[in-house]
Motif scaffolding. Structure first.
Motif, PDB file in Angstrom:
ATOM      1  N   VAL A  47       0.866  -1.182   0.000  1.00  8.78           N
ATOM      2  CA  VAL A  47       0.000   0.000   0.000  1.00  8.78           C
ATOM      3  C   VAL A  47       0.899   1.227   0.000  1.00  8.78           C
ATOM      4  O   VAL A  47       1.849   1.314   0.788  1.00  8.78           O
ATOM      5  N   TRP A  48       0.573   2.197  -0.894  1.00  8.27           N
ATOM      6  CA  TRP A  48       1.429   3.362  -1.103  1.00  8.27           C
ATOM      7  C   TRP A  48       0.658   4.649  -0.830  1.00  8.27           C
ATOM      8  O   TRP A  48      -0.533   4.756  -1.142  1.00  8.27           O
ATOM      9  N   ASP A  49       1.343   5.620  -0.275  1.00 11.02           N
ATOM     10  CA  ASP A  49       0.819   6.975  -0.150  1.00 11.02           C
ATOM     11  C   ASP A  49       1.054   7.680  -1.479  1.00 11.02           C
ATOM     12  O   ASP A  49       2.201   7.875  -1.902  1.00 11.02           O
ATOM     13  N   THR A  56       3.392   2.474   2.689  1.00 14.79           N
ATOM     14  CA  THR A  56       2.873   2.536   4.061  1.00 14.79           C
ATOM     15  C   THR A  56       2.672   1.148   4.663  1.00 14.79           C
ATOM     16  O   THR A  56       2.706   0.995   5.888  1.00 14.79           O
ATOM     17  N   HIS A  57       2.419   0.147   3.836  1.00 17.62           N
ATOM     18  CA  HIS A  57       2.174  -1.214   4.313  1.00 17.62           C
ATOM     19  C   HIS A  57       2.819  -2.212   3.354  1.00 17.62           C
ATOM     20  O   HIS A  57       2.807  -2.002   2.130  1.00 17.62           O
ATOM     21  N   ASN A  58       3.341  -3.290   3.918  1.00 14.17           N
ATOM     22  CA  ASN A  58       3.913  -4.379   3.123  1.00 14.17           C
ATOM     23  C   ASN A  58       3.394  -5.693   3.694  1.00 14.17           C
ATOM     24  O   ASN A  58       3.822  -6.133   4.765  1.00 14.17           O
ATOM     25  N   PHE A  59       2.420  -6.305   2.984  1.00 15.16           N
ATOM     26  CA  PHE A  59       1.755  -7.506   3.490  1.00 15.16           C
ATOM     27  C   PHE A  59       2.271  -8.740   2.767  1.00 15.16           C
ATOM     28  O   PHE A  59       2.355  -8.767   1.529  1.00 15.16           O
ATOM     29  N   LYS A  60       2.573  -9.779   3.546  1.00 11.19           N
ATOM     30  CA  LYS A  60       3.003 -11.058   2.997  1.00 11.19           C
ATOM     31  C   LYS A  60       2.164 -12.175   3.604  1.00 11.19           C
ATOM     32  O   LYS A  60       1.747 -12.069   4.765  1.00 11.19           O
TER      33      LYS A  60
END
Length: 354
Positions: A47-49, A56-60
């Protein structure tokens, strides 16, 4: 890889920022237009601003490449839904920065995620030939709708638009995929409400279908790189098309007395009629194989085309007629045993073509 932000008013690049090294396969922008989610080939969701250009977020957690991402429409409920090639669907809470649910029902790549207007019903569809309807609050499966084709796109129509198709509660799901047509389903009963008639001899499939609620249209992206616009109010009649790629230009000729339109034969089976003022294009389906030659009658209103399918098609052209009636195949000449490589129209008003 880079993310590029475009200004739609000027059609110029506003900013770019570096993304991850893996290929981006899916994207979605949240309701506030401040965040963009990207799904990567390595199974990661970021997820990017948009304004500041940082992650903003890095999901694995996915075990396969990401095939679809979608933000929940509520701005208070900061959740992101992602799906992967193995059929798993994960719900991510952006505030808690973790996966809160894993939904398992699909057995192949999930290509579409959407919500109804209440935001309490989620719809997913994929290449396992089913549409699943989920209760968002309980994260439970309500029903499975078998569609018997590999689905590349699906979504929920607005209730006012869906009223055209006599749905019980006005909740209608559209789908598009390998058959190259749009189909409509009652979200509550699973009944098929409408099946679009396919153009004669059309071979395309749909790789995406986007709902444009402001115009009331569905925009279908075909595998031969065309955009086809269908009006929901007019029961999915085609109202416009944009040609993305012409391949090789084989033959062309002006039509009409004012020479404002151009008939073009490309390395496809469709006859293409371009408006030379704005480059709008009419796609005419009739041949089963590549068109090799064309000629125009002196009246400018009749076109003959020869094809590798061993036939000649005669087209009546009236660019002032309603959409879908501007280019009509009025006759098919058969008899050749091999491809028709040349055709010529006799120029007399009563003469036959050769």
């Amino acid at each position: 890889m880079q993310l590029v932000v475009w200004d739609l008013r000027t059609f110029k690049i506003e900013r770019t920022f570096k993304a991850r090294d893996s290929h981006i396969l899916a994207m979605d922008i949240d309701a506030t237009s401040t965040l963009v989610a990207t799904g990567l080939a390595d199974g990661t969701v970021n997820v990017w601003d948009i304004d500041r250009g940082y992650c903003t977020h890095n999901f694995k957690g996915h075990g396969a490449m990401i095939t679809s991402v979608r933000f929940h429409p509520s701005t208070e409920n900061l959740c992101l839904v992602s799906a992967s090639g193995d059929g798993d669907i994960r719900v991510w809470d952006l505030k808690q920065r973790k996966c809160t649910s894993v939904l398992k029902s699909h057995v192949s790549a999930v290509r579409a995620i959407d919500f109804d207007e209440s935001s309490e019903i989620m719809v997913t569809a994929g290449r396992d030939s089913v549409i699943n309807v989920w209760n968002w609050t309980r994260k439970s499966l309500i029903r499975t709708i078998p569609v018997y084709e590999s689905i590349e796109a699906a979504g929920v129509l607005r209730i006012d638009a869906a009223a055209v198709f006599n749905s019980q509660k006005g909740r209608v799901v559209y789908s598009g995929g390998e058959k190259g047509i749009v189909r409509l389903w009652d979200l509550d009963s699973g009944e098929e409400l409408f099946t679009q008639a396919k153009d004669r001899n059309a071979k395309h499939t749909f790789v995406d279908v986007m709902y444009l609620p402001q115009s009331g249209n569905l925009c279908a992206v075909t595998n031969d790189q065309n955009l086809l616009f269908y009006s929901v109010e007019a029961q999915l009649k085609r109202v416009r098309q944009i040609v993305g790629y012409n391949e090789e230009i084989i033959d062309l000729a002006y039509i009409g007395n004012e020479h404002k339109h151009l008939a073009v034969a490309t390395n496809t089976e469709q006859l293409r009629i371009y408006n030379t003022d704005n480059l709008n294009c009419e796609l005419a389906y009739g041949h089963k194989d590549i068109i090799l030659t064309l000629d125009v009658h002196s009246s400018g209103a009749i076109v003959a085309t020869g094809s590798k399918d061993n036939t000649v098609c005669i087209w009546a052209i009236n660019m002032k007629a309603p959409v879908n009636h501007r280019v009509t195949c009025v006759a098919v000449a058969v008899g050749h045993t091999k491809a028709v490589g040349a055709v010529a129209m006799a120029q007399g008003s009563d003469a036959l073509f050769m």
